[in-house]
Every structure is written in C-alpha cells, then in structure tokens.
Scaffold this motif. Structure first.
Motif, mmCIF file in Angstrom:
data_model
loop_
_atom_site.group_PDB
_atom_site.id
_atom_site.type_symbol
_atom_site.label_atom_id
_atom_site.label_comp_id
_atom_site.label_asym_id
_atom_site.label_seq_id
_atom_site.Cartn_x
_atom_site.Cartn_y
_atom_site.Cartn_z
ATOM 1 N N PHE A 244 0.833 -1.202 0.000
ATOM 2 C CA PHE A 244 0.000 0.000 0.000
ATOM 3 C C PHE A 244 0.870 1.256 0.000
ATOM 4 O O PHE A 244 0.565 2.239 -0.671
ATOM 5 C CB PHE A 244 -0.923 -0.005 1.213
ATOM 6 N N ARG A 245 1.984 1.215 0.740
ATOM 7 C CA ARG A 245 2.899 2.355 0.761
ATOM 8 C C ARG A 245 3.451 2.620 -0.646
ATOM 9 O O ARG A 245 3.543 3.770 -1.079
ATOM 10 C CB ARG A 245 4.042 2.087 1.741
ATOM 11 N N SER A 246 3.781 1.554 -1.375
ATOM 12 C CA SER A 246 4.279 1.711 -2.747
ATOM 13 C C SER A 246 3.209 2.305 -3.649
ATOM 14 O O SER A 246 3.506 3.141 -4.512
ATOM 15 C CB SER A 246 4.724 0.347 -3.295
ATOM 16 N N GLN A 247 1.958 1.902 -3.438
ATOM 17 C CA GLN A 247 0.859 2.448 -4.229
ATOM 18 C C GLN A 247 0.667 3.933 -3.941
ATOM 19 O O GLN A 247 0.430 4.729 -4.863
ATOM 20 C CB GLN A 247 -0.425 1.686 -3.916
ATOM 21 N N LEU A 248 0.798 4.319 -2.670
ATOM 22 C CA LEU A 248 0.664 5.729 -2.303
ATOM 23 C C LEU A 248 1.735 6.581 -2.979
ATOM 24 O O LEU A 248 1.457 7.673 -3.485
ATOM 25 C CB LEU A 248 0.764 5.891 -0.784
ATOM 26 N N ILE A 249 2.954 6.078 -2.991
ATOM 27 C CA ILE A 249 4.056 6.809 -3.622
ATOM 28 C C ILE A 249 3.782 6.987 -5.104
ATOM 29 O O ILE A 249 4.002 8.067 -5.677
ATOM 30 C CB ILE A 249 5.390 6.076 -3.388
ATOM 31 N N ALA A 250 3.271 5.937 -5.752
ATOM 32 C CA ALA A 250 2.965 6.015 -7.179
ATOM 33 C C ALA A 250 1.880 7.056 -7.449
ATOM 34 O O ALA A 250 1.978 7.845 -8.400
ATOM 35 C CB ALA A 250 2.522 4.644 -7.694
ATOM 36 N N VAL A 251 0.839 7.089 -6.602
ATOM 37 C CA VAL A 251 -0.239 8.071 -6.758
ATOM 38 C C VAL A 251 0.308 9.487 -6.581
ATOM 39 O O VAL A 251 -0.039 10.405 -7.334
ATOM 40 C CB VAL A 251 -1.368 7.792 -5.740
ATOM 41 N N ALA A 252 1.172 9.666 -5.575
ATOM 42 C CA ALA A 252 1.746 10.993 -5.312
ATOM 43 C C ALA A 252 2.605 11.468 -6.472
ATOM 44 O O ALA A 252 2.607 12.649 -6.828
ATOM 45 C CB ALA A 252 2.554 10.952 -4.018
ATOM 46 N N GLU A 253 3.353 10.546 -7.079
ATOM 47 C CA GLU A 253 4.227 10.920 -8.190
ATOM 48 C C GLU A 253 3.423 11.352 -9.414
ATOM 49 O O GLU A 253 3.885 12.155 -10.226
ATOM 50 C CB GLU A 253 5.148 9.748 -8.541
ATOM 51 N N GLU A 254 2.205 10.824 -9.559
ATOM 52 C CA GLU A 254 1.358 11.176 -10.700
ATOM 53 C C GLU A 254 0.642 12.511 -10.497
ATOM 54 O O GLU A 254 0.121 13.089 -11.456
ATOM 55 C CB GLU A 254 0.321 10.070 -10.933
ATOM 56 N N ASP A 255 0.609 12.989 -9.252
ATOM 57 C CA ASP A 255 -0.097 14.232 -8.940
ATOM 58 C C ASP A 255 0.702 15.430 -9.461
ATOM 59 O O ASP A 255 1.801 15.711 -8.980
ATOM 60 C CB ASP A 255 -0.297 14.339 -7.424
ATOM 61 N N LYS A 256 0.154 16.141 -10.431
ATOM 62 C CA LYS A 256 0.836 17.297 -11.011
ATOM 63 C C LYS A 256 0.321 18.615 -10.434
ATOM 64 O O LYS A 256 0.698 19.683 -10.897
ATOM 65 C CB LYS A 256 0.640 17.297 -12.534
ATOM 66 N N ASN A 257 -0.517 18.527 -9.415
ATOM 67 C CA ASN A 257 -1.121 19.735 -8.858
ATOM 68 C C ASN A 257 -0.949 19.761 -7.325
ATOM 69 O O ASN A 257 -1.882 20.049 -6.588
ATOM 70 C CB ASN A 257 -2.606 19.789 -9.237
ATOM 71 N N LYS A 258 0.260 19.451 -6.864
ATOM 72 C CA LYS A 258 0.520 19.354 -5.424
ATOM 73 C C LYS A 258 0.327 20.706 -4.749
ATOM 74 O O LYS A 258 0.886 21.699 -5.197
ATOM 75 C CB LYS A 258 1.940 18.846 -5.171
#
Length: 277
Positions: A244-258
């Motif tokens: 789940f931690r790896s999935q969270l990191i992947a989602v965060a990396e895709e976020d272009k509007n931080k």
C-alpha cells in the motif's frame, strides 16, 4: 613488510579482525587463536575464533586486548571501540547513537565523504518535508516562504542548512534562481547512514499525536485497531502495508497539482508477548 591496512574502511568489526589477523601473518609475526588467548589472559583458547565466526562478541576487556595486541594507534582504537559497540547494540536507538559517533570520526568520513550528510538527512525530520515543499505547484523559494509554510515551524538558519544539505546530496538544484527537485532518490552509501531514520520516525510519531489537537478532523485521519493475529497473518498484513505504501508513492508521483505536504504513518507492533503454550 606488507602495507598497513586502513581500519577506517571497515563497517563490521569481525571483518576488520580477520584483516588484522591476515596482516599479522603476512608480516610473519606470531599468531594463533591460542597464542592470542594466552597473551590476552583468556581461559578459552578458541575465544577469538568464535568471535570472528559470529558466535561470540568481544567483551570490554577483550576489546582492549585486541587494541593492545594488534597495536592499534589512538585514532584506530577509538574507531574500533565504537565499531564494536555499534555491532553489539541491540536496539535501533543504541545503533543510532553509535552510528552518529562513527560518522563524526574524521578519518571514517574521508572514506565515505557523504555518509554524515546522508545520516543528517534522515535524522533531522524537516529535511524531507522541505524537499517535498519544493515540488508543490507554487513552490516556496526563500527561507521566509518555507518558514511560513512548514508545520511545525523551524528556524530560518535550520532551513538554510537544510537547503545546503539537500543540494550537497544532489537532491535539489538551483536553476534560474529557482530551487528544483532532482529525480534521483536518496542513496545511503552504507549501512550507518540508515540509522538516522530512527530520529525521523520518532519525530513523525510525535507529530501524529500532536495533530489531534492542532488540526480539525477533516484535515487529518487518525485511527487504530487492536487485533489478535497469528505470526503468519501478521507478516501478511506487514506485506500489505508495504504494498500500500508503494501504491501511495505512485499516486503521489502522478499528482501534477501538489498543494500541500502531508505525512502518512504506518504502524504495526505487538501489544502482547508471544504465547509459547
């Protein structure tokens, strides 16, 4: 005579012991495990052999005998003592303490130039959030701007030190008067740097507790559950958390509007002893 080994290259005192033994043999100096025990006043003729094989640890007394018999100088002896204590440490906090001591030894720093900076990167909690702040849509660029955004706040000199540290580790760079995050991940270099993360985890656990009072419920998610598990199921859940931690990191990396930096903690730990029955 064979060139003297560089003791400051070693990260495991047992490997260093083996190297010292081999050097003594190459120099045609007397050595056997029985000879060492006799010189050190030990009752077991095979004690040092057991230490080298990982079956025993050096005691404080036998440690000093190694320093004396292998003729380590003041700096080498100081390093060797800390290396033994690091390898003998039983808790992460103890290992963190001795890792810090080792990384402050100048001749050890010369062998691993970025090791101290890498250790500090982890051990000071605000280094990672500051790097994350620089990835926001409207990223702050000055110490004052970072100071105004960071929660809880840290001093401006600490922010300046953090930026210098991150730049030295090539985690950020300045282009056209703007800080930018480089894509390279953090490389610890060797195992001692990893133990700086102990202080980071402790601080984040404290901040999680403080968040109950500092933020309204809609801005945080704090929950927990106490459950009975077999060892097999506990390991299964541990694996689920890692995935789940790896999935969270992947989602965060895709976020272009931080827009904001968040901290997400995971904890799985025993609340009872193992029932041997």
């Amino acid at each position: 005579m064979v060139a003297r080994i560089n003791v400051f290259q070693y990260q495991d005192y047992r490997q260093l012991l083996l190297a010292l033994i081999e050097q003594r043999k190459k120099d045609r100096k007397p050595f056997s495990y029985r000879w060492f025990s006799q010189r050190a006043g030990l009752t077991s003729p095979n004690f040092l052999n057991l230490v080298v094989k990982g079956k025993r640890h050096l005691s404080t007394e036998s440690l000093e005998k190694v320093v004396e018999i292998f003729q380590l100088n003041k700096d080498e002896g100081h390093f060797f003592r800390h290396l033994v204590h690091f390898n003998k440490a039983k808790t992460l906090s103890e290992k963190e303490h001795f890792a810090r001591q080792l990384l402050h030894i100048k001749k050890f720093q010369n062998e691993y130039p970025l090791s101290k900076e890498q250790f500090e990167y982890y051990s000071k909690w605000y280094h990672i959030p500051i790097r994350e702040l620089l990835m926001l849509k409207d990223a702050p660029q000055t110490e004052d701007e970072i100071h105004d955004l960071l929660l809880p706040s840290v001093s401006r000199p600490e922010i300046q030190e953090a930026l210098e540290k991150l730049e030295a580790l090539q985690l950020i760079e300045k282009k056209k008067d703007r800080w930018q995050v480089r894509q390279e991940s953090v490389s610890t270099g060797h195992k001692f740097s990893n133990f700086g993360v102990v202080q980071y985890h402790k601080k984040m656990l404290n901040l999680a507790a403080e968040s109950l009072d500092r933020f309204p419920a809609q801005e945080r998610e704090i929950s927990s559950v106490s459950i009975g598990l077999s060892e097999e199921t506990a390991q299964k859940i541990k694996k689920m958390i890692e995935e789940f931690r790896s999935q969270l990191i992947a989602v965060a990396e895709e976020d272009k509007n931080k827009e904001r930096v968040y901290q997400i903690n995971f904890q799985l730990f025993p609340l009872s002893k193992r029932n041997e029955k």
